[in-house]
Design an enzyme around this catalytic site. Structure first.
Site, PDB file in Angstrom:
ATOM      1  CG  HIS A  66      -3.536  -3.723   3.205  1.00  0.00           C
ATOM      2  ND1 HIS A  66      -2.475  -3.128   3.866  1.00  0.00           N
ATOM      3  CD2 HIS A  66      -4.214  -2.719   2.607  1.00  0.00           C
ATOM      4  CE1 HIS A  66      -2.521  -1.816   3.683  1.00  0.00           C
ATOM      5  NE2 HIS A  66      -3.559  -1.535   2.927  1.00  0.00           N
TER       6      HIS A  66
ATOM      7  CB  CYS B 265      -0.984  -0.046   1.172  1.00  0.00           C
ATOM      8  SG  CYS B 265      -2.394   1.059   0.955  1.00  0.00           S
TER       9      CYS B 265
ATOM     10  CD  GLU C 263      -0.770  -5.604   5.732  1.00  0.00           C
ATOM     11  OE1 GLU C 263      -0.738  -6.176   4.629  1.00  0.00           O
ATOM     12  OE2 GLU C 263      -0.963  -4.364   5.856  1.00  0.00           O
TER      13      GLU C 263
END
Lengths: 77, 224
Positions: free
Chosen positions: B195, B87, B197
């Site tokens: 994302h 990002c 994560e």
């Protein structure tokens, strides 16, 4: 010594901000607008004698991203 | 395996990324502040996290890309250390020249925050080895400036060299050729807008991102 740096998106790079401004102008009844492109104006207050090369370096290294933006330097006396 | 996560003022995914690194590697990463000029010795993996570094002043990622620590990150990447930018981290990597192109304002003008389907374009990279080529996965995105832009010659080169790691399965933000994540020429730097994560454990509601970290760490440990 002062310099004004105009940073603008290159032709062909989409400008959603410009498009939104265009749309808002039309909403206000301004029909004669063909296109809107938004950019940035950065004013620098520089030590006297700052070289053109240095100002250009500032533009290339930080103020503009030359992948997507053009810049124009205007020196103000 | 030693990892580090860079922290800029305005980073907000740094701790999530640290948790993902730790879950995969079994050791906590070192958190490195943006003013630091050196990274720990023998580092194997560097994470450049999401967020709004320096308040997105000037351009997203522009100030962070010129911060002292990014010179150390660039030198490490040159030595072959793996770098993952997510990002805002992807924006920082393009602004610093570690990856080509730029991330523009989303074509629709809106901040997009939702799960999106992605296609794994290159499953040979160190980052995507646990996925199958052509597999469809889902990661969340949360960005305003994710519209990937590069000139046609650069896009052709990226595609020709298998450097498009991930593509959106739909038009999310206007990205050229639906590109969601790209590799550098050596394959040790990956930048991506979605994302991974945020989807690594059951409590997240999905675990598609876990394989990215597990595969990456497995590969790095095998190398060491």
């Amino acid at each position: 010594m002062k310099a004004r740096i105009f940073v603008t998106l290159k032709g062909g790079v989409l400008d959603p901000q410009g498009r939104a401004i265009h749309h808002a102008l039309e909403g206000l009844g301004f029909d004669g607008v063909n296109d809107v492109r938004a950019g940035k104006l950065i004013e620098l207050d520089l030590a006297d004698g700052t070289s053109d090369e240095d100002i250009d370096g500032m533009c290339r290294k930080l103020l503009a991203n030359t992948v997507i933006e053009n810049y124009r330097i205007e020196k103000v006396a | 395996m030693k990892s580090a996560v860079i922290v800029f003022p305005g980073s907000n995914c740094d701790r999530d990324l640290a948790v993902a690194f730790e879950a995969a590697a079994g050791a906590k990463p070192v958190m490195v502040w943006h003013r630091d000029t050196e990274l720990p010795d023998d580092i194997d993996l560097i994470g450049v996290p999401g967020g709004f570094s320096y308040g997105d002043y000037l351009r997203s990622g522009a100030m962070a890309a010129r911060s002292p620590v990014m010179q150390a990150v660039a030198q490490a990447a040159d030595r072959g250390v793996f770098v993952l930018g997510i990002c805002n981290g992807f924006q920082v990597l393009t602004e610093s020249g570690l990856l080509p192109g730029a991330l523009l304002r989303n074509a629709g003008g809106h901040f997009v925050c939702r799960d999106v389907a992605l296609t794994v374009d290159n499953a040979q990279s160190a980052f995507t080895s646990r996925y199958a080529a052509g597999e469809t996965i889902s990661y969340p995105v949360a960005h305003h400036d994710g519209n990937y832009f590069a000139d046609d010659a650069t896009l052709d080169r990226l595609e020709g060299e298998g450097r498009v790691a991930l593509r959106y399965a739909e038009n999310v933000n206007g990205s050229a050729r639906n590109i969601a994540g790209i590799l550098n020429d050596r394959g040790n730097v990956l930048g991506m807008m979605p994302h991974p994560e945020r989807v690594i454990e059951a409590a997240h509601g999905a675990t598609d991102g876990k394989r990215l970290f597990d595969g990456l760490v497995e590969g790095l440990m095998a190398r060491a």
